[in-house]
Design a protein around this motif. Structure first.
Motif, PDB file in Angstrom:
ATOM      1  N   ARG A 179      -7.964  -1.223  -0.733  1.00  0.00           N
ATOM      2  CA  ARG A 179      -7.108  -0.081  -1.075  1.00  0.00           C
ATOM      3  C   ARG A 179      -6.086  -0.554  -2.096  1.00  0.00           C
ATOM      4  NH1 ARG A 179      -4.757   4.663   0.666  1.00  0.00           N
ATOM      5  NH2 ARG A 179      -6.174   6.019   1.805  1.00  0.00           N
ATOM      6  N   LYS A 225      -6.902  -3.967  -5.587  1.00  0.00           N
ATOM      7  CA  LYS A 225      -7.655  -3.681  -4.364  1.00  0.00           C
ATOM      8  C   LYS A 225      -8.264  -4.961  -3.787  1.00  0.00           C
ATOM      9  CE  LYS A 225      -9.269   0.911  -5.824  1.00  0.00           C
ATOM     10  NZ  LYS A 225     -10.496   1.714  -6.068  1.00  0.00           N
ATOM     11  N   ALA A 266      -2.858  -1.602  -3.829  1.00  0.00           N
ATOM     12  CA  ALA A 266      -1.555  -2.053  -3.336  1.00  0.00           C
ATOM     13  C   ALA A 266      -0.881  -2.866  -4.429  1.00  0.00           C
ATOM     14  CB  ALA A 266      -1.719  -2.892  -2.076  1.00  0.00           C
ATOM     15  N   HIS A 318       0.832  -1.200   0.000  1.00  0.00           N
ATOM     16  CA  HIS A 318       0.000   0.000   0.000  1.00  0.00           C
ATOM     17  C   HIS A 318       0.869   1.252   0.000  1.00  0.00           C
ATOM     18  CE1 HIS A 318      -2.618  -3.090   1.846  1.00  0.00           C
ATOM     19  NE2 HIS A 318      -3.583  -2.461   1.195  1.00  0.00           N
ATOM     20  N   TRP A 346       2.921  -8.770  -1.472  1.00  0.00           N
ATOM     21  CA  TRP A 346       3.276  -7.388  -1.781  1.00  0.00           C
ATOM     22  C   TRP A 346       4.731  -7.297  -2.246  1.00  0.00           C
ATOM     23  CZ3 TRP A 346      -1.273  -6.325  -2.356  1.00  0.00           C
ATOM     24  CH2 TRP A 346      -2.256  -6.340  -1.381  1.00  0.00           C
TER      25      TRP A 346
END
Length: 354
Positions: free
Chosen positions: A276, A271, A278, A182, A324
């Motif tokens: 959100r 999302k 990322a 994020h 991520w």
């Protein structure tokens, strides 16, 4: 080894102009302490931690090192809507079934605990408070300054940077769209997929519009990236993905493997996991969810997918994990201590300048 003292070294009382990003879920006390001990600024990713866990993490760092460190929180008033809940849950139940989990249709919104989290940082007088998704309210900024804490905020546009400086932030981290996980975009309504400005486009423009030190973040992995950032006016760099595969990182082994096998083409902005935007490695979860439904807003979507991500980790199923990662993963060094990663960066910077 080159020292490269910059404005953030003086501001934060650190040896090297390198900050380890406060990655929620993986930036633990052990990693933060290791980076701080080695001369950078280690940061605990405390956004999802209970106040008690945050306090314990702060005390663990202080048991491990006497160097400065930071604690990162999400600073947002987002509540999240439940509209479309049934459709989203239907898709998620397909994933649960594949993981051998029970289907579920119940859900309670996660409690808002920012006030309690922040109070711990004030009581513990942490050296650095960093925020993502927004800025500390004026009363909280005043409390932080009275407690002697430096305040760092992540921004993704020049306007956000200007607002951060006006709010009293000591250091601004300019996060480019290259960054993993994020980013700190304040208003997702205005920027549904985050403000997607690349790191080396964003940094000099932010530098030209604020007077406080600026730190570059996003796609920076080595000494070349550090020197490039300094050449554009930054006073240092913030690295997240680079430290994810360190020995001190608690990232799951299959996550670390996925990082080491990924390339600049592997990641997408999604999302699907949290609501959100990322950046992470594209996998089955992202592909199938995006083809079937619109995610609920943060933090509802994040809470809804939490059980799936945990089960996937327990079963070594990376296709359902949030992996991520930034866009420069070919530059990652695996199986090294955080201190060695930091030392390598500084040695490479020295070579660039020599």
């Amino acid at each position: 080894m080159i020292k490269l003292k910059t404005a953030i070294c003086n501001e934060l009382n650190i040896q090297f102009p390198v900050i380890q990003a406060g990655m929620a879920g993986t930036a633990t006390a052990a990693l933060a302490a290791a980076v701080s001990s080695a001369g950078g600024l280690g940061t605990v990713g405390a956004a999802y931690m209970s106040p008690e866990t945050i306090r314990n993490s702060i005390r663990e760092i202080r048991d491990r090192t006497d160097k400065p460190f930071g604690v990162n929180l999400f600073c947002t008033k987002e509540q999240g809507s439940m509209a479309g809940f049934e459709k989203v849950q239907h898709v998620l139940n397909r994933f649960r079934k594949d993981l051998g989990m029970k289907e579920t249709f119940d859900f309670e919104k996660p409690p808002q605990i920012f006030e309690e989290q922040f109070q711990v940082l004030i009581e513990e007088k942490v050296p650095v408070i960093s925020t993502a998704f927004g800025l500390l309210p004026p009363d909280k900024m005043e409390q932080a300054k009275k407690a002697g804490s430096k305040v760092i905020s992540m921004v993704t546009t020049v306007n956000e940077a200007i607002a951060a400086e006006k709010a009293g932030v000591d250091i601004i981290v300019a996060q480019g769209s290259d960054a993993g996980g994020h980013r700190g975009t304040f208003d997702i309504g205005a920027h549904p997929n985050g403000a997607n400005v690349g790191t080396f486009s964003l940094v000099p423009q932010v530098v030209d519009h604020v007077t406080v030190p600026v730190v570059a973040a996003g796609g920076i992995m080595d000494g070349r990236g550090l020197i490039a950032a300094l050449a554009l006016g930054a006073a240092g760099v913030q690295l997240g993905t680079a430290f994810l595969i360190s020995k001190e990182s608690v990232a799951h082994p299959v996550y670390k493997k996925a990082l080491s096998e990924s390339t600049e083409e592997s990641t997408v902005i999604t999302k699907s996991f949290s609501g959100r935007p990322a950046r992470g490695i594209k996998n089955t979860f992202i592909q199938e969810f995006e083809a079937a439904a619109e995610p609920l807003p943060f933090p509802v979507q994040n809470a809804l997918t939490n059980d799936i991500r945990k089960a996937a980790a327990e079963k070594n199923r990376p296709e359902y994990m949030s992996l991520w990662a930034g866009q420069a993963t070919r530059l990652l060094r695996s199986d090294e201590h955080a201190a060695q990663i930091l030392e390598n960066i500084m040695e490479e910077a020295n070579q660039v300048l020599s």
